[in-house]
Design an enzyme around this catalytic site. Sequence first.
Site, PDB file in Angstrom:
ATOM      1  N   CYS A 153      -1.010   9.767   3.710  1.00 49.75           N
ATOM      2  CA  CYS A 153       0.359   9.287   3.955  1.00 49.75           C
ATOM      3  C   CYS A 153       0.774   9.499   5.403  1.00 49.75           C
ATOM      4  O   CYS A 153       1.857   9.093   5.815  1.00 49.75           O
ATOM      5  CB  CYS A 153       1.356   9.994   3.051  1.00 49.75           C
ATOM      6  SG  CYS A 153       0.955   9.849   1.318  1.00 49.75           S
ATOM      7  N   CYS A 175       0.827  -1.201   0.000  1.00 50.29           N
ATOM      8  CA  CYS A 175       0.000   0.000   0.000  1.00 50.29           C
ATOM      9  C   CYS A 175       0.863   1.253   0.000  1.00 50.29           C
ATOM     10  O   CYS A 175       0.359   2.365  -0.024  1.00 50.29           O
ATOM     11  CB  CYS A 175      -1.024  -0.009   1.122  1.00 50.29           C
ATOM     12  SG  CYS A 175      -0.370   0.323   2.740  1.00 50.29           S
TER      13      CYS A 175
END
Lengths: 221, 413
Positions: A133, A59
Site C-alpha cells: 500500500c 487496484c
Amino acid sequence: MNIKIVKTDGDVEGLAEQKWVYSPSVKTHFFHPENLVEDVNGFDDSDYNGVGAVGSPACGDMMKMWIKVDPKSDKVVDCKWQTFGCASAIASTSMLSVMVTENGGMKVDDALALKPQNILERLGGLPPRKVHCSVLGDKALRKAINEYFRHSKQFDRMVIEGSVMVDPDTRITDRDIEEAVLEGADDMDKLQKKLKVGIANKDAYAKAEALMGKFMEKYYG
Amino acid sequence: MKISSQVNKLLKDHKKHDIYLDHAATTPMDPAVKAAMDPYFCDKFGNPSGFYEIGLRAHEALEEARNKVAKILNCSSREIVFCGSGTESDNLAILGVARFKGKGHIITSSIEHHAVLETIERLEKQGFDITILPVDRDGFVNPKDLDDAIREDTILASIMYANNEIGVIEPIKELATVCRNKGVLFHTDACQAGCSLDLDVKELGVDLMTINGSKIYGPKGVGCLYVKAGIRLEPIVYGGGQERGLRSGTENVPGVIGFAKALTLCQDDKDKENKRLTQLRDKLIKGLITKVPKCFLNGHAVKRLPNNVNITILDVEGEAMGLFLNELGIYASTGSACTSKSLDPSHVITALGLPYEAAHGSMRFTLGHCTTPEDIDFVIEVMPKIVEILRKISPLDLDSNEVQEGHGNLHYK
C-alpha cells in the site's frame, strides 16, 4: 446493551491505551495528513510545475501529486497530494510529502532516488502485508518530476526508464520485477505483495508472471 | 473547515463507544451458554469413550446435546457429526464425498465462503472437474443454472444457505430439489443461517449441512455437519473412530454442549429477534443511503439475513472508513483488499457484476443481540462525517450509475 471489551486484567479498555493496528506515525499521518489538497476545485495549481498520478481505483490505491520545484536551487519546495486508499496509502503519501519538502526542500536528484523503503522507515514500518500500500508514492513523485523536466525543457534530465512498462495502472516495469525477484519474491503472491502488479488487469498479470519466471531462471535457475 | 479540525471535531465530539457490528465474523458467547458449558471443564471432564461412570456421564451429556441439535434440524441424532469448526465441517462434507467417490464433477457458486471455494479448487488440482455457478446482480444462484450444470458424472453441489458478506438468502429448497431430481448430493453451508433461519433439513431437502458455534453466540472451535442417513463419506481425520468414524479425536464435550445450548436459544428466540433486527437493519440501510451521497446496498434488499447491511460508498476505501469507525468505537468489516490477506478485494461483491472499485469501498455492518436503536443512530450520525473527510482526501469522483452497471471508469474531481 453494549459489549465491553474487557482486557485480561479485568479493566475495560479505555481511550488512553487503545489497540491500533499500525505505528503511531501512520496514525498521525492518517488522521492528520500533511500537505493535502483539501479542495481540488479551489486549488490554484498554476505555480506547480509538475504533476503526476499513479494507481487506479480498481487496484485499491491511487494518488495524484503536485510539486513545485525551485529552478535556482533545484529543490522541491512544495508538494501537495490527494490519495484514494487505505490508512497506509494515505499516511505514506503524507510522509513522502513531508520528506521532500522539509528543511527547505529536497534536491531533485535526491527526490528521484527515493524508494518506498525510505518512506517505510520514516513511518516506523508497516505490517508486511501492508507494504504494497506504500509503493505508489515514489512513483507519483518521479512522474511529477519528469513532468517538471519536460515543462522546463530539461530533456536531458528526463528519466527515460530503459525498461518495459508491465502494468500501466501502477507503473510497474520489468526493472521493478527484477528487483523484487532479487529481494526474494518467488511466486506471484509475493511479487504482488511487493509490487502491486496486475491487480484487476489480466494482461499485466500474465506479463509479470512471465517476467518473474525469466528473472527466476536468470538468477536462481 | 480544514480537514485537521474536521477530524479533531469528529473524534472529540463523540466519546468512544463500544458498538460491535461484526456478528457475521463472530458472536460473543451468551452467558447462559457459558454456564451450560462450565461443569464440563473441571468437574464432568470425562472422556465419553470411557466405560466407567465419569466417562458414561460425559457420553450421556454429549448424546443429550446431539439429540437437541437433531430435534432442531428435524433429523436423527445419528445424522449429526460434531467437529472443530464450520470450515472443518465444510471440508468434511466436500472432501468426504469427493474422496469416497474418487472422481467426478462438483458444482458450487461464486460467492461461497473460502472454506468451500478453496476446498473445491484444491480438488480441481487433484483431478476433479468443477463448475462455479454465477450469481445475479442481487446475489442469487439460479436453480436453472444449477440444473443446466449437472452432468452424468456430477457427484456434489455445494451452495450456501445465506452469504456471509452480503447476507443474501439462497433458494436452498429449489436448489436441493434440482439435485434430488437428478440424484446429485447437495451440501449447504448454513454457518450464517444458524441464528435466524429455519434449519429443518427435511423441509430444505439437503443431504449435508454445515453449522458452526461461533456465529450463534456459542463457543468457537465447534462445528457440526448433518449427514443424511445412507450417505457415505471418507473421513478427513483418522484415529479412534469417534463420531461414527467420521471425525476421530476425543469429543469436545463442553464445546458440543455449548453449541447445542446456543443453537437452542437462538432458534427459540428467532421470530422475535428477527423482527427486531430487521427493523434495525432497514433503519441503518435507509439512514446510510439517504445521508451518505453515492452509496448503495449490495445484495437483495429483502431476501437477506435480518442482521446484514452491506453497502458500497464510492471514492473512498473500506479500511480507511473502518479505522475511523474503530476510533469512535464502532467495529465493522470491509470487503476492501486492504484488510484481506491477498490483494484481491471481496470475491462476493465482484461476483455481483460490480467492478473492483465497488468492493474496495464496501462496508459490512452485521447486527446482533446487543445492537440497540441508539447504536444504529450513532452509526448513521458519524458515517456521513467520516465519508466527507475521506472524500476530501481522495482525488476520485466516480460515477455511481456507471459503477452499479459494472463499469469502473476513472473520473477525477
